[in-house]
Design a protein around this motif. Structure first.
Motif, PDB file in Angstrom:
ATOM      1  N   LYS A 111       0.823  -1.210   0.000  1.00  0.00           N
ATOM      2  CA  LYS A 111       0.000   0.000   0.000  1.00  0.00           C
ATOM      3  C   LYS A 111       0.861   1.267   0.000  1.00  0.00           C
ATOM      4  CE  LYS A 111      -3.825  -2.181   2.427  1.00  0.00           C
ATOM      5  NZ  LYS A 111      -4.604  -2.215   3.669  1.00  0.00           N
ATOM      6  N   LEU A 112       2.123   1.125   0.373  1.00  0.00           N
ATOM      7  CA  LEU A 112       3.015   2.274   0.409  1.00  0.00           C
ATOM      8  C   LEU A 112       3.280   2.855  -0.980  1.00  0.00           C
ATOM      9  CD1 LEU A 112       5.586   0.975   3.013  1.00  0.00           C
ATOM     10  CD2 LEU A 112       3.939   2.824   3.345  1.00  0.00           C
ATOM     11  N   TRP A 113       3.207   2.040  -1.990  1.00  0.00           N
ATOM     12  CA  TRP A 113       3.465   2.544  -3.335  1.00  0.00           C
ATOM     13  C   TRP A 113       2.299   2.295  -4.288  1.00  0.00           C
ATOM     14  CZ3 TRP A 113       3.674  -0.804  -7.500  1.00  0.00           C
ATOM     15  CH2 TRP A 113       3.789  -2.170  -7.191  1.00  0.00           C
ATOM     16  N   LEU A 114       1.366   1.424  -3.933  1.00  0.00           N
ATOM     17  CA  LEU A 114       0.213   1.165  -4.789  1.00  0.00           C
ATOM     18  C   LEU A 114      -0.908   2.151  -4.469  1.00  0.00           C
ATOM     19  CD1 LEU A 114       0.082  -2.729  -4.940  1.00  0.00           C
ATOM     20  CD2 LEU A 114       0.448  -1.148  -6.849  1.00  0.00           C
ATOM     21  N   SER A 115      -0.587   3.409  -4.634  1.00  0.00           N
ATOM     22  CA  SER A 115      -1.558   4.483  -4.417  1.00  0.00           C
ATOM     23  C   SER A 115      -1.164   5.653  -5.304  1.00  0.00           C
ATOM     24  CB  SER A 115      -1.598   4.893  -2.948  1.00  0.00           C
ATOM     25  OG  SER A 115      -0.337   5.372  -2.550  1.00  0.00           O
ATOM     26  N   LYS A 116      -2.038   6.615  -5.396  1.00  0.00           N
ATOM     27  CA  LYS A 116      -1.760   7.770  -6.258  1.00  0.00           C
ATOM     28  C   LYS A 116      -0.676   8.649  -5.661  1.00  0.00           C
ATOM     29  CE  LYS A 116      -6.314   7.964  -8.300  1.00  0.00           C
ATOM     30  NZ  LYS A 116      -7.483   8.788  -8.564  1.00  0.00           N
ATOM     31  N   HIS A 117       0.148   9.174  -6.529  1.00  0.00           N
ATOM     32  CA  HIS A 117       1.194  10.161  -6.229  1.00  0.00           C
ATOM     33  C   HIS A 117       1.650  10.187  -4.764  1.00  0.00           C
ATOM     34  CE1 HIS A 117       0.491  11.728 -10.206  1.00  0.00           C
ATOM     35  NE2 HIS A 117      -0.768  11.911  -9.931  1.00  0.00           N
ATOM     36  N   ASN A 118       2.686   9.458  -4.470  1.00  0.00           N
ATOM     37  CA  ASN A 118       3.255   9.527  -3.123  1.00  0.00           C
ATOM     38  C   ASN A 118       4.769   9.486  -3.203  1.00  0.00           C
ATOM     39  OD1 ASN A 118       4.265   6.730  -2.667  1.00  0.00           O
ATOM     40  ND2 ASN A 118       2.111   6.208  -2.922  1.00  0.00           N
ATOM     41  N   HIS A 119       5.410   9.789  -2.097  1.00  0.00           N
ATOM     42  CA  HIS A 119       6.874   9.896  -2.106  1.00  0.00           C
ATOM     43  C   HIS A 119       7.556   8.562  -2.388  1.00  0.00           C
ATOM     44  CE1 HIS A 119       6.262   8.684   2.110  1.00  0.00           C
ATOM     45  NE2 HIS A 119       7.484   8.200   2.033  1.00  0.00           N
ATOM     46  N   ASN A 120       6.906   7.450  -2.156  1.00  0.00           N
ATOM     47  CA  ASN A 120       7.526   6.167  -2.470  1.00  0.00           C
ATOM     48  C   ASN A 120       7.653   5.966  -3.973  1.00  0.00           C
ATOM     49  OD1 ASN A 120       8.265   4.683   0.004  1.00  0.00           O
ATOM     50  ND2 ASN A 120       6.133   5.108   0.508  1.00  0.00           N
ATOM     51  N   GLN A 121       6.741   6.532  -4.746  1.00  0.00           N
ATOM     52  CA  GLN A 121       6.891   6.465  -6.197  1.00  0.00           C
ATOM     53  C   GLN A 121       8.083   7.298  -6.656  1.00  0.00           C
ATOM     54  OE1 GLN A 121       2.953   7.536  -7.388  1.00  0.00           O
ATOM     55  NE2 GLN A 121       2.127   5.559  -6.795  1.00  0.00           N
ATOM     56  N   GLN A 122       8.323   8.408  -5.989  1.00  0.00           N
ATOM     57  CA  GLN A 122       9.516   9.199  -6.308  1.00  0.00           C
ATOM     58  C   GLN A 122      10.776   8.411  -5.955  1.00  0.00           C
ATOM     59  OE1 GLN A 122       8.311  12.635  -3.987  1.00  0.00           O
ATOM     60  NE2 GLN A 122       8.124  13.832  -5.871  1.00  0.00           N
ATOM     61  N   ARG A 123      10.746   7.692  -4.849  1.00  0.00           N
ATOM     62  CA  ARG A 123      11.881   6.857  -4.457  1.00  0.00           C
ATOM     63  C   ARG A 123      12.121   5.760  -5.496  1.00  0.00           C
ATOM     64  NH1 ARG A 123      10.646   5.731   1.953  1.00  0.00           N
ATOM     65  NH2 ARG A 123      11.488   7.686   2.756  1.00  0.00           N
ATOM     66  N   ILE A 124      11.032   5.167  -5.978  1.00  0.00           N
ATOM     67  CA  ILE A 124      11.141   4.122  -6.991  1.00  0.00           C
ATOM     68  C   ILE A 124      11.758   4.680  -8.263  1.00  0.00           C
ATOM     69  CG2 ILE A 124       9.788   2.654  -8.546  1.00  0.00           C
ATOM     70  CD1 ILE A 124       7.881   2.188  -6.097  1.00  0.00           C
ATOM     71  N   THR A 125      11.331   5.857  -8.672  1.00  0.00           N
ATOM     72  CA  THR A 125      11.892   6.493  -9.868  1.00  0.00           C
ATOM     73  C   THR A 125      13.387   6.717  -9.711  1.00  0.00           C
ATOM     74  OG1 THR A 125       9.795   7.548 -10.370  1.00  0.00           O
ATOM     75  CG2 THR A 125      11.758   8.541 -11.351  1.00  0.00           C
ATOM     76  N   ARG A 126      13.803   7.193  -8.558  1.00  0.00           N
ATOM     77  CA  ARG A 126      15.225   7.409  -8.282  1.00  0.00           C
ATOM     78  C   ARG A 126      15.978   6.084  -8.371  1.00  0.00           C
ATOM     79  NH1 ARG A 126      19.134  10.607  -6.112  1.00  0.00           N
ATOM     80  NH2 ARG A 126      17.866  12.476  -6.215  1.00  0.00           N
ATOM     81  N   MET A 127      15.406   5.041  -7.794  1.00  0.00           N
ATOM     82  CA  MET A 127      16.042   3.731  -7.804  1.00  0.00           C
ATOM     83  C   MET A 127      16.195   3.213  -9.235  1.00  0.00           C
ATOM     84  SD  MET A 127      14.795   0.297  -5.798  1.00  0.00           S
ATOM     85  CE  MET A 127      13.318   0.086  -6.794  1.00  0.00           C
ATOM     86  N   LEU A 128      15.147   3.336 -10.045  1.00  0.00           N
ATOM     87  CA  LEU A 128      15.214   2.888 -11.439  1.00  0.00           C
ATOM     88  C   LEU A 128      16.273   3.666 -12.222  1.00  0.00           C
ATOM     89  CD1 LEU A 128      11.391   2.523 -12.183  1.00  0.00           C
ATOM     90  CD2 LEU A 128      13.040   0.668 -11.859  1.00  0.00           C
ATOM     91  N   SER A 129      16.332   4.962 -12.007  1.00  0.00           N
ATOM     92  CA  SER A 129      17.338   5.795 -12.685  1.00  0.00           C
ATOM     93  C   SER A 129      18.747   5.371 -12.302  1.00  0.00           C
ATOM     94  CB  SER A 129      17.133   7.266 -12.334  1.00  0.00           C
ATOM     95  OG  SER A 129      15.895   7.720 -12.810  1.00  0.00           O
ATOM     96  N   ALA A 130      18.950   5.091 -11.024  1.00  0.00           N
ATOM     97  CA  ALA A 130      20.276   4.672 -10.558  1.00  0.00           C
ATOM     98  C   ALA A 130      20.667   3.325 -11.158  1.00  0.00           C
ATOM     99  CB  ALA A 130      20.303   4.609  -9.032  1.00  0.00           C
ATOM    100  N   LEU A 131      19.714   2.409 -11.277  1.00  0.00           N
ATOM    101  CA  LEU A 131      20.010   1.116 -11.901  1.00  0.00           C
ATOM    102  C   LEU A 131      20.508   1.291 -13.332  1.00  0.00           C
ATOM    103  CD1 LEU A 131      17.094  -1.106 -10.566  1.00  0.00           C
ATOM    104  CD2 LEU A 131      19.548  -1.551 -10.273  1.00  0.00           C
ATOM    105  N   VAL A 132      19.876   2.182 -14.071  1.00  0.00           N
ATOM    106  CA  VAL A 132      20.308   2.443 -15.451  1.00  0.00           C
ATOM    107  C   VAL A 132      21.720   3.023 -15.455  1.00  0.00           C
ATOM    108  CG1 VAL A 132      19.864   3.828 -17.524  1.00  0.00           C
ATOM    109  CG2 VAL A 132      17.964   2.691 -16.338  1.00  0.00           C
ATOM    110  N   LEU A 133      21.983   3.972 -14.576  1.00  0.00           N
ATOM    111  CA  LEU A 133      23.300   4.618 -14.544  1.00  0.00           C
ATOM    112  C   LEU A 133      24.433   3.653 -14.208  1.00  0.00           C
ATOM    113  CD1 LEU A 133      22.354   7.992 -12.822  1.00  0.00           C
ATOM    114  CD2 LEU A 133      23.111   7.668 -15.200  1.00  0.00           C
ATOM    115  N   ILE A 134      24.182   2.678 -13.346  1.00  0.00           N
ATOM    116  CA  ILE A 134      25.253   1.735 -12.986  1.00  0.00           C
ATOM    117  C   ILE A 134      25.394   0.596 -13.987  1.00  0.00           C
ATOM    118  CG2 ILE A 134      25.128   2.257 -10.520  1.00  0.00           C
ATOM    119  CD1 ILE A 134      23.801  -0.614 -10.237  1.00  0.00           C
ATOM    120  N   GLY A 135      24.577   0.611 -15.043  1.00  0.00           N
ATOM    121  CA  GLY A 135      24.696  -0.397 -16.087  1.00  0.00           C
ATOM    122  C   GLY A 135      23.756  -1.583 -15.932  1.00  0.00           C
TER     123      GLY A 135
END
Length: 163
Positions: A111-135
């Motif tokens: 429920k922390l991320w399966l909801s509309k616009h919350n800070h956990n979705q921003q955290r997920i976006t950051r995590m996905l971006s970092a995964l791309v950057l590290i290869g």
């Protein structure tokens, strides 16, 4: 407080240096779920991106030139991947056999991320971006696909999970 350097982050990733609050990466990996939810300044240290954190100006930012100069990135990549697993457990997501799935035993965490616009979705976006950057773009793409499908199945519209 001054912005941390990318080299500071690299040392943080391998447990040789603390972040701006004196925490080592292992300390954050051992955080309780409540600590992961209530504290908001560690995510920029686990997952460095090209974007400056608006609320945490002291956080490091990605330096592609330095990254390319590193001969052995394996320990850093391993550290970021361990951080990913820490956050996935926190969000109620399991990863095994190279597949993501919602945890059957930890539904409340989802429920922390399966909801509309919350800070956990921003955290997920950051995590996905970092995964791309590290290869690790394939892991990032697969995780992104899984998250979008899961959100849609739980009634969260795709435009609500875009950050």
């Amino acid at each position: 407080m001054a912005k941390a350097s990318f080299q500071h982050w690299l040392a943080f990733c391998v447990g040789k240096r603390a972040d701006h609050h004196g925490r080592y990466i292992g300390d954050i990996w051992r955080y309780s779920h409540d600590q992961l939810e209530m504290r908001h300044d560690y995510i920029q240290w686990l997952f460095v991106t090209r974007n400056r954190a608006t609320d945490h100006s002291e956080a490091p930012i990605w330096d592609e030139e330095v990254w390319q100069s590193i001969e052995n990135k394996a320990e850093i990549i391993s550290s970021v991947n361990r951080s990913v697993l820490t956050m996935l457990r926190y969000w109620g997501i399991d990863y095994s056999d190279k597949h993501f799935h919602l945890s059957q035993r930890n539904y409340e965490r989802q429920k922390l991320w399966l909801s509309k616009h919350n800070h956990n979705q921003q955290r997920i976006t950051r995590m996905l971006s970092a995964l791309v950057l590290i290869g690790e773009p394939k892991i990032a793409q697969e995780l992104n696909r899984f998250l979008r499908i899961s959100a849609t199945r739980h009634g969260v519209q795709p435009d609500s999970v875009q950050y």
